[in-house]
Motif scaffolding. Structure first.
Motif, PDB file in Angstrom:
ATOM      1  N   TRP A 370       0.799  -1.422   0.103  1.00 26.82           N
ATOM      2  CA  TRP A 370      -0.067  -0.078   0.130  1.00 26.82           C
ATOM      3  C   TRP A 370       1.001   1.211   0.082  1.00 26.82           C
ATOM      4  O   TRP A 370       1.277   1.918   1.042  1.00 26.82           O
ATOM      5  CB  TRP A 370      -0.946   0.034   1.225  1.00 26.82           C
ATOM      6  N   THR A 371       1.085   1.685  -1.358  1.00 30.71           N
ATOM      7  CA  THR A 371       1.992   2.768  -1.372  1.00 30.71           C
ATOM      8  C   THR A 371       1.411   3.975  -1.667  1.00 30.71           C
ATOM      9  O   THR A 371       1.704   5.110  -0.799  1.00 30.71           O
ATOM     10  CB  THR A 371       3.164   2.483  -2.422  1.00 30.71           C
ATOM     11  N   LYS A 372       0.524   4.155  -2.408  1.00 31.99           N
ATOM     12  CA  LYS A 372      -0.186   5.336  -2.651  1.00 31.99           C
ATOM     13  C   LYS A 372      -1.581   4.972  -3.277  1.00 31.99           C
ATOM     14  O   LYS A 372      -1.552   4.232  -4.273  1.00 31.99           O
ATOM     15  CB  LYS A 372       0.769   6.308  -3.724  1.00 31.99           C
ATOM     16  N   VAL A 373      -2.605   5.633  -2.756  1.00 38.44           N
ATOM     17  CA  VAL A 373      -3.948   5.318  -2.965  1.00 38.44           C
ATOM     18  C   VAL A 373      -4.699   6.200  -3.723  1.00 38.44           C
ATOM     19  O   VAL A 373      -4.608   7.468  -3.270  1.00 38.44           O
ATOM     20  CB  VAL A 373      -4.739   4.863  -1.852  1.00 38.44           C
ATOM     21  N   VAL A 374      -5.239   6.250  -4.741  1.00 38.83           N
ATOM     22  CA  VAL A 374      -5.978   7.289  -5.519  1.00 38.83           C
ATOM     23  C   VAL A 374      -7.530   6.730  -5.454  1.00 38.83           C
ATOM     24  O   VAL A 374      -7.827   5.625  -5.814  1.00 38.83           O
ATOM     25  CB  VAL A 374      -5.718   7.178  -6.943  1.00 38.83           C
ATOM     26  N   LEU A 375      -8.324   7.776  -4.980  1.00 40.43           N
ATOM     27  CA  LEU A 375      -9.671   7.580  -4.873  1.00 40.43           C
ATOM     28  C   LEU A 375     -10.545   8.054  -5.924  1.00 40.43           C
ATOM     29  O   LEU A 375     -10.066   8.998  -6.423  1.00 40.43           O
ATOM     30  CB  LEU A 375     -10.203   8.108  -3.589  1.00 40.43           C
ATOM     31  N   LYS A 376     -11.361   7.379  -6.603  1.00 42.75           N
ATOM     32  CA  LYS A 376     -12.214   7.698  -7.605  1.00 42.75           C
ATOM     33  C   LYS A 376     -13.639   7.853  -7.119  1.00 42.75           C
ATOM     34  O   LYS A 376     -14.380   6.891  -7.208  1.00 42.75           O
ATOM     35  CB  LYS A 376     -11.966   6.728  -9.024  1.00 42.75           C
ATOM     36  N   PRO A 377     -14.072   9.079  -6.968  1.00 43.24           N
ATOM     37  CA  PRO A 377     -15.609   9.172  -6.515  1.00 43.24           C
ATOM     38  C   PRO A 377     -16.601   8.797  -7.535  1.00 43.24           C
ATOM     39  O   PRO A 377     -17.732   8.556  -7.107  1.00 43.24           O
ATOM     40  CB  PRO A 377     -15.783  10.633  -6.357  1.00 43.24           C
ATOM     41  N   GLY A 378     -16.306   8.947  -8.929  1.00 47.16           N
ATOM     42  CA  GLY A 378     -17.243   8.391 -10.073  1.00 47.16           C
ATOM     43  C   GLY A 378     -16.957   6.902 -10.311  1.00 47.16           C
ATOM     44  O   GLY A 378     -17.839   6.539 -11.089  1.00 47.16           O
ATOM     45  N   LYS A 379     -16.292   6.307  -9.380  1.00 48.99           N
ATOM     46  CA  LYS A 379     -16.137   4.641  -9.722  1.00 48.99           C
ATOM     47  C   LYS A 379     -16.852   4.014  -8.945  1.00 48.99           C
ATOM     48  O   LYS A 379     -17.016   4.137  -7.622  1.00 48.99           O
ATOM     49  CB  LYS A 379     -14.702   4.716  -9.776  1.00 48.99           C
ATOM     50  N   SER A 380     -17.490   3.006  -9.145  1.00 51.04           N
ATOM     51  CA  SER A 380     -17.971   1.757  -8.442  1.00 51.04           C
ATOM     52  C   SER A 380     -17.062   0.632  -8.364  1.00 51.04           C
ATOM     53  O   SER A 380     -16.178   0.429  -9.023  1.00 51.04           O
ATOM     54  CB  SER A 380     -19.289   1.538  -9.198  1.00 51.04           C
TER      55      SER A 380
END
Length: 381
Positions: A370-380
């Motif tokens: 777990w190095t860098k996490v990108v969150l995607k609000p439009g993704k399910s």
């Protein structure tokens, strides 16, 4: 809108909150498509700041402009924009000098403002479907056409890429220099990448997490595993006993020793020991004025036992503080556009916003991989 809300120490939740909206004539409203979890978020997540319950987290944000205030002139609806984590006005004394990280207007009574950050003003974060951006003309970096294909690269311009670059600027890295970097997290890796971009002859990265050190090696850096506490000796050995020309602190006040015990002064004193006489040190790891969750009295007051005598005797120089992202993000954006750099190589996970609580938990535990996490609000899911 859905947003990640801080309830208390190690308790965050995605829930419905009132929509972000235009509040002032100079505001821009952005539909967020990518928002990162930062190591700085973990300080708040762990309850080691004065973050108030009910706040929305998230200061590394990118998305599409869907509405602009009547006083916004340059930014248009439909523009894809990356947002510096620090909010500047563009017209105060500091912003005029390029020191937007220390804006005197956006957070009255304090120098500096940011999204979803303790002590940095009332602004909501962008780990949400929508974000209000104050002083939109100044704060929005409009991305080139076709930026969607490199979105995970461009979102790194919001914080960690400019912050890593800033560390090398503060340290005074020049072509041919040897550089030691404490911390192989995302910012440390971006500092290593930036030092390489600047033509450093040798880059050494110190950490105790083997998976992160492996990433440093992929950059061509020398990975120094300090698990046994002999990192200082190894650096002096590699530099002929004199120390590196420059050093970067990319960990902050929650740095740990080989026993995983917090020792806030460890990396700072190790830098004094491993940077040569008259060398430069750049400190971008977060250090706070107060740490209520600390164990001893010095730490609680945001103080430390620093080897100042040795620092003074060696004639070293030090620069500190948050990156003035606006000073770097346009330049670094061009490098991404022309395929000279690809900062997304550090991303380990891209997840929908609803999985943010799980992501925080795993990132906080420094779980392997777990190095860098990108969150995607439009993704399910």
């Amino acid at each position: 809108m859905k947003a990640l809300v801080y309830n208390g120490p190690r308790d965050v939740q995605v829930r419905d909150v009132p929509d972000a909206r235009i509040e002032r004539a100079t505001d821009v409203l952005v539909k967020i498509s990518s928002t990162n979890i930062c190591g700085s978020d973990l300080h708040m997540y762990e309850g080691r700041t004065d973050m108030e319950p009910g706040r929305i987290l998230g200061h590394e944000n990118l998305g599409e402009v869907i509405e602009v205030g009547p006083a916004v002139d340059r930014v248009k609806v439909g523009d894809r924009v990356c947002l510096p984590f620090n909010i500047g006005c563009g017209f105060c004394e500091h912003c005029e000098k390029g020191l937007s990280g220390f804006c005197l207007t956006a957070n009255p009574g304090n120098a500096g403002a940011a999204y979803g950050f303790a002590g940095m003003g009332p602004y909501s974060g962008g780990q949400a479907e929508y974000l209000r951006v104050p002083y939109g003309d100044f704060n929005c970096l409009v991305l080139p056409r076709g930026s969607e294909e490199k979105e995970t690269d461009y979102v790194m311009l919001s914080d960690i890429f400019p912050t890593g670059y800033h560390a090398t600027e503060l340290a005074g890295v020049k072509p041919g220099d040897s550089v030691v970097i404490y911390g192989a997290g995302p910012v440390g890796l971006m500092a290593a990448s930036s030092a390489t971009l600047k033509g450093a002859s040798m880059v050494m990265v110190v950490d105790t997490h083997k998976d992160r050190l492996q990433l440093a090696e992929k950059l061509g850096a020398i990975a120094i595993d300090d698990t046994e506490g002999n990192g200082v000796e190894r650096i002096l050995e590699l530099t002929g006993g004199k120390g590196a020309d420059c050093g970067c602190e990319c960990v902050g006040y929650q740095c740990c020793n080989m026993h995983r015990e917090e020792v806030p002064n460890l990396t700072m004193n190790n830098l004094v020991a491993t940077v040569k006489a008259t060398g430069g040190i750049g400190v971008v790891g977060v250090f706070v004025p107060e740490d209520p969750g600390a164990r001893d009295k010095l730490e609680k007051r945001g103080q430390m036992a620093f080897d100042f005598g040795q620092f003074w005797f060696k004639g070293q120089k030090m620069g500190t503080g948050q990156a003035n992202v606006k000073a770097y993000n346009r330049l670094l954006s061009r490098l991404i556009e022309k395929d000279k750099v690809k900062p997304s190589w550090i991303v380990s996970h891209e997840l929908p916003l609803e999985q943010a609580p799980e992501a925080y938990e795993n990132f906080d535990k420094r779980k392997t991989g777990w190095t860098k996490v990108v969150l995607k609000p439009g993704k399910s899911k």
